[in-house]
Scaffold this active site. Structure first.
Site, short mmCIF file in Angstrom:
data_model
loop_
_atom_site.label_atom_id
_atom_site.label_comp_id
_atom_site.label_asym_id
_atom_site.label_seq_id
_atom_site.Cartn_x
_atom_site.Cartn_y
_atom_site.Cartn_z
N ASP A 1 0.78 -1.40 -0.16
CA ASP A 1 -0.15 -0.19 -0.12
C ASP A 1 1.28 1.10 -0.29
OD1 ASP A 1 -2.53 -1.37 0.25
OD2 ASP A 1 -2.57 -0.93 2.31
N ASP B 1 -3.93 -3.56 5.44
CA ASP B 1 -4.88 -2.45 6.96
C ASP B 1 -6.12 -2.80 7.15
OD1 ASP B 1 -5.58 -0.70 4.66
OD2 ASP B 1 -3.84 1.11 6.07
N ASP C 1 -9.25 -5.72 2.60
CA ASP C 1 -7.85 -6.74 1.81
C ASP C 1 -7.67 -7.99 2.68
OD1 ASP C 1 -6.49 -3.84 0.97
OD2 ASP C 1 -6.02 -3.33 2.24
#
Length: 1125
Positions: free
Chosen positions: A549, A851, A855
């Site tokens: 990310d 997070d 996900d």
């Protein structure tokens, strides 16, 4: 579902406020009689009420167990007759699918929420709820503790009722004080022990936590089970009490014993029922999950037999014959089918939608008032309306209250389906486990082959008369040799062969793997990485690609507004003269009301504290400190009617509001600039003038957005619309004809050291791919700043894609282009999952950072899931293998280094272990073929195996990672576990040891002038010391200086010292056990000198270059060429 006057079952149980001591005092029986009358009246009223409300019983018996939660507020505009006469023929699955798919049309055709609730016989005023049996849990340890502390006064309903009724009717109690104390004792002690020893199951992880809720410890399921069993026991024992003597033609004393025995056996059988509060199969897994339970049950049965048959005077019982025992057991065993039937009945429970309730359901809103949702991963919205408005999945109520219809709960919801997909245990083997399986299988086959050959050679030599004893006499002389002597020799030969197998198979390999993983796991905690799955340590060492990310991982997630554009101009001066008061007020409303953040000001002179997401905090801070916004004043002066929450699909949020004292409705939107700009037809200048957003102005603003994104700024747009006040404006927001208020650029700086970490990963041959929800320009700017992409001038085609573009590729196109992609912008969690699947199909070992709750599927799908410890949700952490505690990509690089260290340490031990195995196998085989005996006895070989497997594994498993590990390419899935470098090292050392030991075997006696016994001791001692010196060589697979950094690993030096001390003890003091002789100083010096030669040999061998291509693949290619020619 509810009856008109629902009874609380707990009243039947907990209103027996009777002192236990009264039961044992005959003079106070009138107290017991009074309590019994009260209990009977309560039970009678409950039965009569159930008969009166037959629809209540019918619904309980006919309703599917996983049906609906009903919490209904009737629509005042809907006729009750219409709702009552509505024919509802929809099955459960269809109803669940309607709500899950948000099919408003179909649900409205059924008459809406009110019609559904009426068709399901729900009483809206009572707000009853039906929940499936599979969604509630109770802590058995807590239950056992409760039982013990409360002395069964709340659970032994049957005991109280039986004694009360008997005392009233016949002036005596059938269960004496001793018998009651006995029941109390065995149920308190043995029952608590049996139920408290239950092992955890996967079913417990599928249920929500109990938290700090005020609900009773004894829930509806427990009341249902408890009352069902208590009523059965009361009925059986009352029949025995009043009619047992005549039915079974026994005396009153024997009848009392039958009652006592049946009652105790009922409790024993009920222990099995208590194992599963909700499941019907109470015997499932009992032999695997709790063997201690069966032992407790057997002890209880034995004690009961002793109590009845042998302690007659003490227990006031009579002996029972076999038929009477069978009768008692049969009556008690009926509690099992009764429990099964009782658990088919659903449980009624009251529930409300209130502040801080977390709802993991598929639900439809019937009535909502001032509900503001705090989203946990998945998004949902509530509106003020008496009719069906919205359907959602998971939310946490932050403010307000309401009523709703829930069509499915638990694993039947969208949330449950996602959790079931990520909670199942994957049977996929890690790359290292696959390699180790192949290695151990190959070694085992070789060891068995050598052992079999040695056994055959020894047997042939013995039975052909080619072996002699210590006196030189032939051992086997046909029929003259005693049978016992033959059997002893055969057993010795088989023992030697079995010992060779034991030595050949690397039993220490699993120990070495476990030790190095556990050691690394402990050390990684200090490097901000918490390992949840032990195998993830070694899998990370094989990683070839990391999908990361951006926000919070590559960047600091500490955002700050650095640019503000009003119209076509960038604003530098925020004074009142620079910005029109009209525009400034609209900005205050758009920022202060359209937000999920908040401001707290401890004192008038203190700096305000901002809370919320990083983006919200940045905007609020800019508005308060730069634009002079007073959030409290803004909220007091306005009334908010409707809130459209932000989500990852719409990428915007909005509100409708009205200033106090005005009729005009103002709508404010905030979100991604490309979304907001597409909704606008005008824009404000800094003077407050509204201008039409023509093509030139639109292109100019789009260029501004692009420029901000190229400078790695996150762009947020604000827009406004003013309409006359009406009811429609309070219920929905317009999405066209808006006026653009301005653009803010938010800077999220990269974390310090992230560029170096990315460079280290790239140097190690690991591909870094950034997956973000930002637009292409922002993603590209951050990727260049972090070092994931080169400068703009040298970016190649296909390195940056958008999520929708990647999603729309054909499977063949995705497989072709996935390796080239470095940055994916405007991506969704589905895009991340799709990329992980494509990379794994191409043979990559993939690590993924995440997070959010969405996900979780990608984290579960990846070979290594890395969740964030600060920003990560609990679902993401549960789905991951490793938690990065500081959310820093530099820690991901550290985890990669530790993973490679684990893999490298395992390779070191394998090289060390195989050297021992090869040398031992060859020496024993050659000696057996040539001399008919093995130089290393079974005890000696097992001793070598023991110290090398345990101490050697411990020594080599504790090496710390070095920077050299990050200079090598990743091993991936296809690289062999034993590399060419390892083959070179172990073959050289094994050949040296074989040469030395065979020389000692055939020439040692003449060289050193010693006896055969001393020579065998020299061979054994030299062999062990060679392994000790070879441990140093195994520390560095490629580097020549094997002593570098050895002072930092004191554990290694300590283990080497312990090994030497144990060997001295073995040779000098355990002569009979080890079959050795004492050695003098010269002989010890010779053994040490021969073993020390392995150091210069190791140094010289490492000067020999080896090809990168594995030896086995070279052999296969040469064989193929020969066959072709």
């Amino acid at each position: 579902m509810a009856c008109e006057q629902p009874y609380d079952c707990r009243a039947v149980i907990f209103n027996f406020n009777v002192d236990r001591s009264l039961i044992t005092h005959p003079r106070k029986r009138w107290h017991i009689a009074l309590a019994a009358i009260s209990a009977i009246r309560r039970m009678t009223s409950l039965v009569l009420s159930a008969k009166t409300h037959k629809h209540f019983l019918h619904a309980l018996s006919s309703r599917s167990v996983s049906y609906t939660i009903l919490d209904i507020q009737p629509n005042p505009h809907t006729s009750v007759d219409i709702l009552t006469n509505n024919v509802f023929n929809l099955d459960k699955i269809a109803l669940v699918e309607i709500v899950k798919n948000k099919d408003f049309t179909s649900l409205n055709h059924l008459g809406g929420v009110q019609a559904v609730s009426t068709a399901l016989h729900s009483d809206p005023e009572q707000s009853r709820i039906i929940i499936p049996i599979e969604t509630t849990d109770v802590n058995k340890t807590a239950l056992a503790k409760m039982v013990k502390e409360r002395n069964l006064e709340q659970l032994n309903v049957a005991t109280l009722v039986i004694n009360f009724i008997a005392a009233v009717s016949s002036s005596r109690v059938p269960l004496t004080a001793i018998q009651l104390l006995w029941v109390n004792l065995i149920m308190d002690v043995f029952g608590a022990l049996a139920l408290a020893a239950e092992q955890p199951t996967e079913e417990l992880m599928e249920k929500p936590p109990v938290g700090r809720s005020k609900s009773d410890l004894i829930n509806g399921f427990m009341y249902r089970n408890l009352i069902g069993q208590a009523l059965y026991q009361v009925a059986v024992l009352m029949v025995l009490h009043f009619s047992g003597s005549s039915i079974f033609e026994v005396s009153e004393e024997i009848n009392d014993t039958l009652m006592f025995n049946t009652f105790v056996l009922c409790q024993i059988f009920n222990l099995f029922n208590a194992r599963k509060l909700e499941k019907k199969n109470v015997l499932g897994g009992i032999h695997e999950e709790n063997q201690f339970f069966l032992g407790i049950v057997m002890i209880t049965v034995v004690l009961q037999v002793v109590m009845v048959e042998f302690l007659n005077s003490f227990a006031n019982t009579k002996r029972l014959n076999l038929e009477q025992w069978v009768l008692c057991i049969g009556l008690a065993a009926l509690s099992w089918p009764i429990d099964w039937a009782v658990k088919c009945i659903p449980v009624a429970k009251l529930d409300t939608l209130c502040v801080a309730d977390i709802l993991n359901h598929n639900w439809a809103i019937s009535y909502a008032y001032r509900i503001r949702d705090s989203i946990l991963g998945m998004r949902g919205n509530l509106t003020k309306n008496n009719n069906l408005q919205d359907i959602s999945d998971t939310l946490c109520v932050a403010d307000g209250y309401g009523r709703m219809l829930v069509t499915s709960v638990g694993m039947n919801t969208t949330w449950g389906e996602m959790m079931s997909s990520i909670n199942h245990d994957s049977n996929e083997r890690t790359p290292l486990q696959v390699r180790l399986d192949k290695l151990t299988s190959s070694i085992g086959k070789v060891g068995l082959t050598v052992a079999f050959l040695v056994l055959v050679v020894l047997l042939v030599r013995y039975f052909t008369g080619n072996t002699q004893d210590e006196n030189g006499i032939q051992e086997f002389n046909g029929g003259k040799t005693k049978f016992n002597d033959v059997m002893n020799e055969v057993v010795r030969m088989v023992s030697d062969a079995v010992t060779i197998v034991v030595v050949a198979i690397p039993e220490g390999l699993p120990l070495a793997v476990t030790l190095t993983l556990a050691y690394s796991m402990k050390r990684m905690m200090g490097d901000q990485a918490m390992v949840r799955k032990l195998s993830a340590c070694e899998t990370m060492g094989s990683a070839t690609t990391i999908c990361t990310d951006k926000t919070g991982t590559l960047t600091m997630n500490q955002m700050k507004v650095t640019q503000f554009w009003l119209g076509k101009e960038v604003m530098v001066d925020y004074s009142l003269s620079a910005i029109s008061p009209v525009v400034l007020e609209l900005l205050h409303h758009g920022v202060g009301l359209n937000t999920t953040g908040s401001i707290y000001k401890p004192a008038s002179s203190a700096v305000p504290e901002f809370s919320g997401s990083p983006t919200e905090k940045a905007i609020l801070s800019w508005s308060v400190l730069e634009l002079g916004m007073d959030m409290q004043k803004v909220k007091k002066s306005c009334t908010v009617f409707h809130v459209e929450a932000f989500n990852s699909e719409k990428k915007r949020s909005g509100i409708s509001m009205r200033k106090n004292g005005e009729e005009t409705i103002h709508m404010h939107w905030k979100g991604a600039p490309e979304m907001i700009l597409g909704m606008c037809s005008d824009y404000y200048e800094n003077t407050g003038t509204k201008k039409t957003l023509d093509e030139d102005a639109r292109m100019s603003i789009e260029q501004t957005i692009k420029h901000m994104a190229e400078n790695s700024l996150r762009c947020i747009a604000f827009a406004h619309k003013q309409i006359p006040g009406d009811e429609r404006a309070q219920q929905s927001l317009d999405e066209d004809g808006l006026t653009l208020l301005g653009l803010v650029g938010i800077k999220d700086p990269c974390r310090p050291g992230v560029r170096q970490a990315v460079e280290a990963c790239r140097k190690a041959g690991v591909n870094i791919k950034m997956i973000t929800g930002d637009n292409v320009f922002t993603a590209r700017a951050i990727a260049i700043e972090c070092g994931i992409l080169p400068s703009i001038e040298v970016i190649k085609s296909g390195e940056i894609v958008e999520g929708v573009e990647f999603r729309n590729y054909t499977p063949e196109q995705r497989m072709e282009k996935v390796d080239k992609i470095r940055v994916m912008a405007r991506s969704s969690p589905l895009d991340k999952l799709l990329m992980v699947q494509c990379l794994k199909q191409k043979g990559h070992v993939v690590a993924v950072t995440g997070d959010g709750t969405n996900d979780a599927p990608a984290l579960k799908e990846a070979d290594i899931g890395l969740s964030m410890g600060i920003q990560g949700t609990e679902v993401a952490k549960e789905s991951s293998d490793i938690v990065i505690l500081d959310d820093n990509f530099a820690s991901v690089a550290t985890v990669l280094k530790w993973g490679r260290c684990v893999y490298n340490n395992i390779q070191k031990f394998i090289q060390f272990q195989l050297t021992v195995n090869v040398a031992a196998l060859v020496i024993n085989f050659v000696a057996a073929v040539s001399a008919g005996e093995v130089p290393l006895s079974a005890v000696q070989l097992l001793w070598v195996n023991l110290i090398m497997d345990t101490l050697g594994a411990l020594a080599l498993a504790t090496e710390r990672p070095t920077e050299e590990l990050m200079e090598k390419p990743p091993v991936g899935r296809t690289e062999p576990l034993i590399t060419n470098v390892m083959w070179r090292n172990l073959i050289a050392q094994a050949l040296y040891q074989i040469a030395v030991l065979l020389t000692l075997q055939f020439k040692g006696e003449s060289i050193f002038g010693v006896t055969n016994k001393v020579n065998d001791t020299l061979i054994f001692n030299t062999f062990v010391l060679c392994q000790v010196f070879n441990e140093f060589n195994a520390r560095k697979l490629e580097k020549r200086n094997v002593f570098k950094g050895i002072h930092k690993n004191r554990l290694f030096l300590g283990i080497v010292g312990v090994t030497i001390v144990l060997q001295v003890v073995m040779v000098e003091f355990l002569k009979k056990f080890a079959d050795t002789e004492r050695l003098n100083w010269g002989q010890w010096g010779a053994c040490i000198g021969i073993a020390a030669v392995s150091w210069p040999i190791g140094w010289a061998v490492k000067c020999i270059p080896v090809p990168d291509r594995p030896f086995l693949s070279l052999h296969k290619s040469l064989t193929l060429k020969i066959l072709l020619h």
